[in-house]
Motif scaffolding. Structure first.
Motif, PDB file in Angstrom:
ATOM      1  N   LEU A   1       0.819  -1.214   0.000  1.00 21.63           N
ATOM      2  CA  LEU A   1       0.000   0.000   0.000  1.00 21.63           C
ATOM      3  C   LEU A   1       0.854   1.266   0.000  1.00 21.63           C
ATOM      4  O   LEU A   1       0.317   2.375  -0.068  1.00 21.63           O
ATOM      5  CB  LEU A   1      -0.937   0.023   1.204  1.00 21.63           C
ATOM      6  N   GLY A   2       2.160   1.103   0.105  1.00 22.61           N
ATOM      7  CA  GLY A   2       3.042   2.261   0.093  1.00 22.61           C
ATOM      8  C   GLY A   2       2.979   3.108   1.341  1.00 22.61           C
ATOM      9  O   GLY A   2       3.287   4.312   1.294  1.00 22.61           O
ATOM     10  N   LEU A   3       2.589   2.518   2.477  1.00 27.65           N
ATOM     11  CA  LEU A   3       2.526   3.270   3.724  1.00 27.65           C
ATOM     12  C   LEU A   3       3.940   3.622   4.194  1.00 27.65           C
ATOM     13  O   LEU A   3       4.907   2.917   3.884  1.00 27.65           O
ATOM     14  CB  LEU A   3       1.818   2.455   4.806  1.00 27.65           C
ATOM     15  N   PRO A   4       4.085   4.712   4.937  1.00 33.94           N
ATOM     16  CA  PRO A   4       5.418   5.098   5.421  1.00 33.94           C
ATOM     17  C   PRO A   4       6.002   4.050   6.357  1.00 33.94           C
ATOM     18  O   PRO A   4       5.274   3.241   6.955  1.00 33.94           O
ATOM     19  CB  PRO A   4       5.150   6.419   6.155  1.00 33.94           C
ATOM     20  N   GLY A   5       7.320   4.082   6.500  1.00 34.46           N
ATOM     21  CA  GLY A   5       7.995   3.095   7.332  1.00 34.46           C
ATOM     22  C   GLY A   5       7.526   3.086   8.775  1.00 34.46           C
ATOM     23  O   GLY A   5       7.606   2.057   9.459  1.00 34.46           O
ATOM     24  N   ALA A   6       7.017   4.203   9.259  1.00 40.41           N
ATOM     25  CA  ALA A   6       6.551   4.272  10.649  1.00 40.41           C
ATOM     26  C   ALA A   6       5.399   3.311  10.916  1.00 40.41           C
ATOM     27  O   ALA A   6       5.185   2.893  12.056  1.00 40.41           O
ATOM     28  CB  ALA A   6       6.124   5.699  10.982  1.00 40.41           C
ATOM     29  N   ALA A   7       4.656   2.949   9.865  1.00 40.19           N
ATOM     30  CA  ALA A   7       3.525   2.026  10.043  1.00 40.19           C
ATOM     31  C   ALA A   7       3.984   0.670  10.541  1.00 40.19           C
ATOM     32  O   ALA A   7       3.226  -0.044  11.208  1.00 40.19           O
ATOM     33  CB  ALA A   7       2.763   1.875   8.734  1.00 40.19           C
ATOM     34  N   ARG A   8       5.242   0.303  10.242  1.00 38.28           N
ATOM     35  CA  ARG A   8       5.756  -0.993  10.690  1.00 38.28           C
ATOM     36  C   ARG A   8       5.825  -1.073  12.213  1.00 38.28           C
ATOM     37  O   ARG A   8       5.800  -2.162  12.787  1.00 38.28           O
ATOM     38  CB  ARG A   8       7.159  -1.250  10.141  1.00 38.28           C
ATOM     39  N   PHE A   9       5.904   0.100  12.866  1.00 38.61           N
ATOM     40  CA  PHE A   9       6.094   0.139  14.317  1.00 38.61           C
ATOM     41  C   PHE A   9       4.836   0.625  15.048  1.00 38.61           C
ATOM     42  O   PHE A   9       4.887   0.920  16.238  1.00 38.61           O
ATOM     43  CB  PHE A   9       7.266   1.067  14.661  1.00 38.61           C
ATOM     44  N   ALA A  10       3.720   0.680  14.338  1.00 37.92           N
ATOM     45  CA  ALA A  10       2.504   1.281  14.899  1.00 37.92           C
ATOM     46  C   ALA A  10       1.619   0.296  15.654  1.00 37.92           C
ATOM     47  O   ALA A  10       0.629   0.702  16.253  1.00 37.92           O
ATOM     48  CB  ALA A  10       1.691   1.938  13.779  1.00 37.92           C
ATOM     49  N   SER A  11       1.953  -0.987  15.654  1.00 37.19           N
ATOM     50  CA  SER A  11       1.070  -1.987  16.263  1.00 37.19           C
ATOM     51  C   SER A  11       0.745  -1.706  17.731  1.00 37.19           C
ATOM     52  O   SER A  11      -0.426  -1.815  18.131  1.00 37.19           O
ATOM     53  CB  SER A  11       1.672  -3.386  16.113  1.00 37.19           C
ATOM     54  N   PRO A  12       1.725  -1.349  18.577  1.00 34.67           N
ATOM     55  CA  PRO A  12       1.361  -1.061  19.976  1.00 34.67           C
ATOM     56  C   PRO A  12       0.375   0.096  20.102  1.00 34.67           C
ATOM     57  O   PRO A  12      -0.565   0.026  20.913  1.00 34.67           O
ATOM     58  CB  PRO A  12       2.711  -0.728  20.627  1.00 34.67           C
ATOM     59  N   ALA A  13       0.567   1.155  19.313  1.00 30.08           N
ATOM     60  CA  ALA A  13      -0.350   2.301  19.374  1.00 30.08           C
ATOM     61  C   ALA A  13      -1.733   1.913  18.863  1.00 30.08           C
ATOM     62  O   ALA A  13      -2.758   2.319  19.433  1.00 30.08           O
ATOM     63  CB  ALA A  13       0.209   3.462  18.555  1.00 30.08           C
ATOM     64  N   VAL A  14      -1.779   1.129  17.791  1.00 29.42           N
ATOM     65  CA  VAL A  14      -3.060   0.670  17.254  1.00 29.42           C
ATOM     66  C   VAL A  14      -3.771  -0.211  18.279  1.00 29.42           C
ATOM     67  O   VAL A  14      -4.985  -0.100  18.487  1.00 29.42           O
ATOM     68  CB  VAL A  14      -2.848  -0.087  15.928  1.00 29.42           C
ATOM     69  N   ALA A  15      -3.026  -1.093  18.935  1.00 27.61           N
ATOM     70  CA  ALA A  15      -3.611  -1.961  19.956  1.00 27.61           C
ATOM     71  C   ALA A  15      -4.196  -1.136  21.098  1.00 27.61           C
ATOM     72  O   ALA A  15      -5.308  -1.416  21.575  1.00 27.61           O
ATOM     73  CB  ALA A  15      -2.552  -2.927  20.490  1.00 27.61           C
ATOM     74  N   ALA A  16      -3.462  -0.117  21.539  1.00 29.29           N
ATOM     75  CA  ALA A  16      -3.951   0.730  22.628  1.00 29.29           C
ATOM     76  C   ALA A  16      -5.226   1.466  22.221  1.00 29.29           C
ATOM     77  O   ALA A  16      -6.185   1.559  23.000  1.00 29.29           O
ATOM     78  CB  ALA A  16      -2.866   1.724  23.038  1.00 29.29           C
ATOM     79  N   ALA A  17      -5.247   1.983  20.984  1.00 29.31           N
ATOM     80  CA  ALA A  17      -6.431   2.709  20.516  1.00 29.31           C
ATOM     81  C   ALA A  17      -7.635   1.786  20.395  1.00 29.31           C
ATOM     82  O   ALA A  17      -8.762   2.153  20.770  1.00 29.31           O
ATOM     83  CB  ALA A  17      -6.125   3.363  19.159  1.00 29.31           C
ATOM     84  N   LEU A  18      -7.422   0.570  19.886  1.00 32.24           N
ATOM     85  CA  LEU A  18      -8.533  -0.367  19.736  1.00 32.24           C
ATOM     86  C   LEU A  18      -9.059  -0.815  21.095  1.00 32.24           C
ATOM     87  O   LEU A  18     -10.281  -0.941  21.287  1.00 32.24           O
ATOM     88  CB  LEU A  18      -8.089  -1.577  18.911  1.00 32.24           C
TER      89      LEU A  18
END
Length: 272
Positions: free
Chosen positions: A235-252
């Motif tokens: 999808l061409g997302l920026p490299g920061a998306a690779r490290f976003a799982s903890p933040a996504v988990a917290a938001a969910l």
């Protein structure tokens, strides 16, 4: 998930779970056989992956070790979340039958009561194939292991567990309103577990966008796996998306907590 995981809450959860385990242990042979059966059924998905690779050297550009890595991280995350919160899918039945009313008057969180209901050691059988396959895949990956990549593996498993846990509670909270949505809920939990076992490049781009920006299943293991495997994002997302799982988990998890509290506030007794 829907309330702070205080030491008191965790202690009550442990006590209730232990009560159910002691009940199951009264029939040790049955308990062991059910655990083995669960492990055998759980490993069938990995067997299906091996069958696919017996017909083709790569799937969507990924080798067997890479796909087994995705399977292992997904299966382990899902198994952990299922052990802790999988029983929350029964909320709709409690609302329909009026048994939730009894839970609300007890001095224990209804979420903890439902999550520990029927807690059985056979659920642990799901962990065995997940751990074995993940260990096998890690030993065969052709990856330049750096401290960052090594640290990402436990981070992605824990984040994936939290994401699946948030989905368990969120889909349970929906049943306060849509009592018979149990089947639809499974498409997000069990269906999500199956989807994350494969490279996202297998699926249509619109589906990949949906599980990235709407229901964030791509952050269970796909995005961090791209970093571990040193792969580009389709999808061409920026490299920061690779490290976003903890933040996504917290938001969910925060969204799931809000939905659960809203469901409890608006719940009206069946009167039965």
């Amino acid at each position: 998930m829907a309330e702070p995981a205080s030491p008191g809450t965790l202690r009550v959860y442990g006590l209730l779970a232990w009560t159910w385990i002691r009940a199951a242990a009264q029939y040790p042979v049955s308990m062991v056989l059910l655990g083995l059966a669960t492990a055998v059924v759980s490993v069938l998905d990995a067997v299906a992956i091996m069958v696919l690779f017996s017909r083709a050297p790569r799937i969507a550009g990924f080798g067997v070790s890479e796909v087994l890595f995705l399977y292992g991280t997904s299966a382990l995350s899902f198994a952990l979340s299922d052990i802790v919160l999988g029983s929350t899918e029964r909320l709709g039945a409690h609302v329909r039958e009026g048994t939730l009313d009894a839970m609300l008057v007890r001095p224990v969180s209804p979420l903890v009561q439902i999550a520990t209901e029927g807690f059985t050691p056979r659920r642990l059988g799901k962990l065995v194939p997940a751990v074995l396959v993940l260990g096998y895949a890690l030993g065969r990956l052709d990856v330049h292991w750096t401290p960052g990549r090594l640290a990402m593996v436990p981070v992605m498993v824990l984040s994936g567990t939290a994401i699946f846990g948030g989905l368990w509670v969120l889909t349970a909270a929906v049943q306060f309103v849509l009592v018979d949505s149990h089947g639809a809920s499974k498409s997000l939990t069990y269906g999500g577990a199956f989807l994350t076992q494969y490279p996202m490049t297998v699926f249509a781009r619109d589906l990949v966008r949906g599980v990235t920006f709407v229901v964030p299943l791509a952050f269970v293991n796909w995005q961090p796996a791209l970093y571990v495997l040193d792969r580009p994002d389709p999808l061409g997302l920026p490299g920061a998306a690779r490290f976003a799982s903890p933040a996504v988990a917290a938001a969910l998890c925060a969204a799931a907590a809000a939905a659960w509290r809203a469901g409890l506030r608006h719940y009206r007794s069946t009167g039965s």
